[in-house]
Design a protein around this motif. Structure first.
Motif, PDB file in Angstrom:
ATOM      1  N   ALA A  36       0.823  -1.208   0.000  1.00 20.40           N
ATOM      2  CA  ALA A  36       0.000   0.000   0.000  1.00 20.40           C
ATOM      3  C   ALA A  36       0.857   1.258   0.000  1.00 20.40           C
ATOM      4  N   ASN A  37       1.942   1.256   0.785  1.00 19.41           N
ATOM      5  CA  ASN A  37       2.789   2.447   0.807  1.00 19.41           C
ATOM      6  C   ASN A  37       3.541   2.611  -0.513  1.00 19.41           C
ATOM      7  N   ALA A  38       3.942   1.494  -1.118  1.00 18.11           N
ATOM      8  CA  ALA A  38       4.602   1.568  -2.430  1.00 18.11           C
ATOM      9  C   ALA A  38       3.640   2.124  -3.477  1.00 18.11           C
ATOM     10  N   TYR A  39       2.382   1.701  -3.388  1.00 20.48           N
ATOM     11  CA  TYR A  39       1.360   2.176  -4.325  1.00 20.48           C
ATOM     12  C   TYR A  39       1.086   3.666  -4.119  1.00 20.48           C
ATOM     13  N   ARG A  40       1.043   4.070  -2.858  1.00 19.46           N
ATOM     14  CA  ARG A  40       0.827   5.489  -2.531  1.00 19.46           C
ATOM     15  C   ARG A  40       1.957   6.349  -3.097  1.00 19.46           C
ATOM     16  N   ARG A  41       3.188   5.860  -2.937  1.00 24.41           N
ATOM     17  CA  ARG A  41       4.330   6.608  -3.447  1.00 24.41           C
ATOM     18  C   ARG A  41       4.261   6.744  -4.969  1.00 24.41           C
ATOM     19  N   ALA A  42       3.916   5.661  -5.657  1.00 26.52           N
ATOM     20  CA  ALA A  42       3.833   5.700  -7.116  1.00 26.52           C
ATOM     21  C   ALA A  42       2.794   6.717  -7.579  1.00 26.52           C
ATOM     22  N   ILE A  43       1.678   6.808  -6.854  1.00 26.57           N
ATOM     23  CA  ILE A  43       0.634   7.769  -7.210  1.00 26.57           C
ATOM     24  C   ILE A  43       1.121   9.202  -6.974  1.00 26.57           C
ATOM     25  N   ARG A  44       1.716   9.441  -5.806  1.00 29.70           N
ATOM     26  CA  ARG A  44       2.138  10.793  -5.452  1.00 29.70           C
ATOM     27  C   ARG A  44       3.270  11.306  -6.348  1.00 29.70           C
ATOM     28  N   LEU A  45       4.195  10.408  -6.706  1.00 25.81           N
ATOM     29  CA  LEU A  45       5.354  10.833  -7.491  1.00 25.81           C
ATOM     30  C   LEU A  45       5.151  10.641  -8.988  1.00 25.81           C
ATOM     31  N   GLY A  46       4.015  10.060  -9.358  1.00 24.87           N
ATOM     32  CA  GLY A  46       3.739   9.845 -10.769  1.00 24.87           C
ATOM     33  C   GLY A  46       4.632   8.807 -11.419  1.00 24.87           C
ATOM     34  N   GLU A  47       5.037   7.792 -10.645  1.00 29.29           N
ATOM     35  CA  GLU A  47       5.888   6.744 -11.191  1.00 29.29           C
ATOM     36  C   GLU A  47       5.041   5.649 -11.847  1.00 29.29           C
ATOM     37  N   LYS A  48       5.619   4.966 -12.799  1.00 27.09           N
ATOM     38  CA  LYS A  48       4.860   4.001 -13.586  1.00 27.09           C
ATOM     39  C   LYS A  48       4.537   2.734 -12.799  1.00 27.09           C
ATOM     40  N   GLU A  49       5.456   2.298 -11.936  1.00 22.27           N
ATOM     41  CA  GLU A  49       5.283   1.034 -11.218  1.00 22.27           C
ATOM     42  C   GLU A  49       5.344   1.241  -9.710  1.00 22.27           C
ATOM     43  N   SER A  50       4.698   0.327  -8.989  1.00 21.66           N
ATOM     44  CA  SER A  50       4.748   0.328  -7.528  1.00 21.66           C
ATOM     45  C   SER A  50       5.763  -0.733  -7.099  1.00 21.66           C
ATOM     46  N   VAL A  51       6.858  -0.281  -6.511  1.00 22.28           N
ATOM     47  CA  VAL A  51       7.915  -1.209  -6.088  1.00 22.28           C
ATOM     48  C   VAL A  51       8.237  -0.943  -4.616  1.00 22.28           C
ATOM     49  N   PRO A  52       7.954  -1.877  -3.714  1.00 16.85           N
ATOM     50  CA  PRO A  52       8.258  -1.656  -2.291  1.00 16.85           C
ATOM     51  C   PRO A  52       9.756  -1.677  -2.009  1.00 16.85           C
ATOM     52  N   ARG A  53      10.137  -0.900  -0.985  1.00 18.54           N
ATOM     53  CA  ARG A  53      11.543  -0.776  -0.587  1.00 18.54           C
ATOM     54  C   ARG A  53      11.683  -1.023   0.909  1.00 18.54           C
ATOM     55  N   ILE A  54      12.926  -1.028   1.363  1.00 17.16           N
ATOM     56  CA  ILE A  54      13.205  -1.176   2.792  1.00 17.16           C
ATOM     57  C   ILE A  54      12.582  -0.039   3.593  1.00 17.16           C
ATOM     58  N   SER A  55      12.584   1.175   3.044  1.00 14.09           N
ATOM     59  CA  SER A  55      12.038   2.331   3.762  1.00 14.09           C
ATOM     60  C   SER A  55      10.525   2.252   3.925  1.00 14.09           C
ATOM     61  N   ASP A  56       9.876   1.299   3.275  1.00 12.53           N
ATOM     62  CA  ASP A  56       8.440   1.093   3.455  1.00 12.53           C
ATOM     63  C   ASP A  56       8.137   0.184   4.642  1.00 12.53           C
ATOM     64  N   LEU A  57       9.138  -0.521   5.151  1.00 14.95           N
ATOM     65  CA  LEU A  57       8.904  -1.515   6.197  1.00 14.95           C
ATOM     66  C   LEU A  57       8.325  -0.942   7.500  1.00 14.95           C
ATOM     67  N   PRO A  58       8.678   0.285   7.927  1.00 19.01           N
ATOM     68  CA  PRO A  58       8.058   0.798   9.156  1.00 19.01           C
ATOM     69  C   PRO A  58       6.530   0.851   9.095  1.00 19.01           C
ATOM     70  N   TYR A  59       5.977   0.899   7.897  1.00 20.55           N
ATOM     71  CA  TYR A  59       4.519   0.986   7.768  1.00 20.55           C
ATOM     72  C   TYR A  59       3.823  -0.336   8.072  1.00 20.55           C
ATOM     73  N   ILE A  60       4.579  -1.413   8.211  1.00 19.31           N
ATOM     74  CA  ILE A  60       3.942  -2.691   8.551  1.00 19.31           C
ATOM     75  C   ILE A  60       3.772  -2.838  10.066  1.00 19.31           C
ATOM     76  N   ILE A  61       4.423  -1.976  10.850  1.00 16.72           N
ATOM     77  CA  ILE A  61       4.376  -2.117  12.306  1.00 16.72           C
ATOM     78  C   ILE A  61       2.952  -2.018  12.860  1.00 16.72           C
ATOM     79  N   PRO A  62       2.144  -1.003  12.477  1.00 16.23           N
ATOM     80  CA  PRO A  62       0.785  -0.936  13.027  1.00 16.23           C
ATOM     81  C   PRO A  62      -0.069  -2.147  12.657  1.00 16.23           C
ATOM     82  N   SER A  63       0.105  -2.667  11.446  1.00 17.07           N
ATOM     83  CA  SER A  63      -0.737  -3.793  11.023  1.00 17.07           C
ATOM     84  C   SER A  63      -0.332  -5.090  11.706  1.00 17.07           C
TER      85      SER A  63
END
Length: 283
Positions: free
Chosen positions: A136-163
């Protein structure tokens, strides 16, 4: 869930499963049945919702005890099968295999941790929830930055903590301690997967570049094109990214750069500073 049935209703199944017929109350008539009864139940020490009465348990032909996935491959397969798809054709999803393994490894570490109540267990739902948050965070980033693909990174991992925190029952009662424990799981997972994919000896040229004064900043909000520029500046980093088969895909390059840098940091080859939502790696 068989224990959810009150015991008097469970008694009503005895005749169905043994004599294989059902009697209508008040009438002298029995209807023959051809049925197969399949039910599920949690271990009695796992929940207080009820129990299966002994005569009913005796009438089952077989009891199959399930278990957690034996390895990360099975866990990942279940996660991919059960996750909620939400990405669209405008930002297709591309997940590096090592990111999938990191999510699975977080759950596997939780299953072995003394900080987590192992009687309650850690189901695959934790992996599914974490994976969905990562994507979800990778998808959000792709939308906000106008990138063609959603690719998750290490910096997205903190977003899994609440879930994930809602899927674990911790032994500790300290305020805020739960988040620290999950962060340790994430760090341990990244280090384990990194050491499976890459050899520290092969990355010594990267470490040498940083010892000469080179430094890099990364963030989950940083465009993939910035990472491509980083790789062009450092020959050794470009070679490391090539080991992860990122090719020329900007999103995969960004994911590979963060994976290499974080892995070197967790193996104590690089220092890391957190500054205003960004991570700065230095020698």
């Amino acid at each position: 869930e068989l224990p959810d049935l009150v015991e008097r209703i469970q008694v009503g199944l005895l005749n169905i499963m043994e004599e294989r017929d059902v009697q209508i109350r008040g009438y002298r008539i029995r209807l023959p049945l051809d049925v197969l009864v399949v039910a599920s139940a949690n271990p009695e020490d796992y929940t207080n919702r009820g129990r299966i009465i002994t005569p009913l348990k005796d009438r089952y032909g077989a009891q199959i005890r399930t278990h957690y996935p034996r390895n990360a491959e099975y866990e990942i397969a279940i996660v991919e099968q059960e996750r909620t798809p939400f990405e669209g054709d405008d930002h297709p999803l591309k997940v590096p295999p090592y990111m999938k393994e990191v999510v699975a490894e977080v759950t596997r570490l939780a299953r072995r941790s003394p900080d987590v109540n192992q009687r309650s267990g850690v189901s695959v739902r934790a992996s599914i929830a974490g994976y969905e948050s990562l994507l979800a965070n990778a998808y959000r980033r792709a939308i906000r930055l106008g990138e063609k693909e959603s690719v998750p990174r290490i910096s997205d991992l903190p977003y899994i903590i609440p879930s994930i925190s809602g899927k674990l029952e911790f032994e500790t009662v300290e305020e805020g301690r739960e988040e620290q424990i999950i962060e340790k799981f994430i760090q341990g997972a990244v280090a384990a997967v990194f050491n499976r994919y890459l050899s520290l000896s092969d990355l010594e040229p990267v470490v040498a570049s940083f010892k000469e004064g080179f430094a890099l900043e990364v963030a989950d909000t940083m465009p993939s094109a910035e990472y491509v520029r980083m790789v062009k500046q450092v020959e050794s980093l470009r070679e490391a990214v090539a080991m992860l088969e990122a090719g020329r895909n900007p999103g995969l390059v960004a994911a590979a750069v963060e994976f290499v840098l974080e892995g070197l940091h967790l193996n104590r080859r690089l220092n890391k500073d957190k500054i205003a939502g960004r991570a700065r790696y230095r020698g």
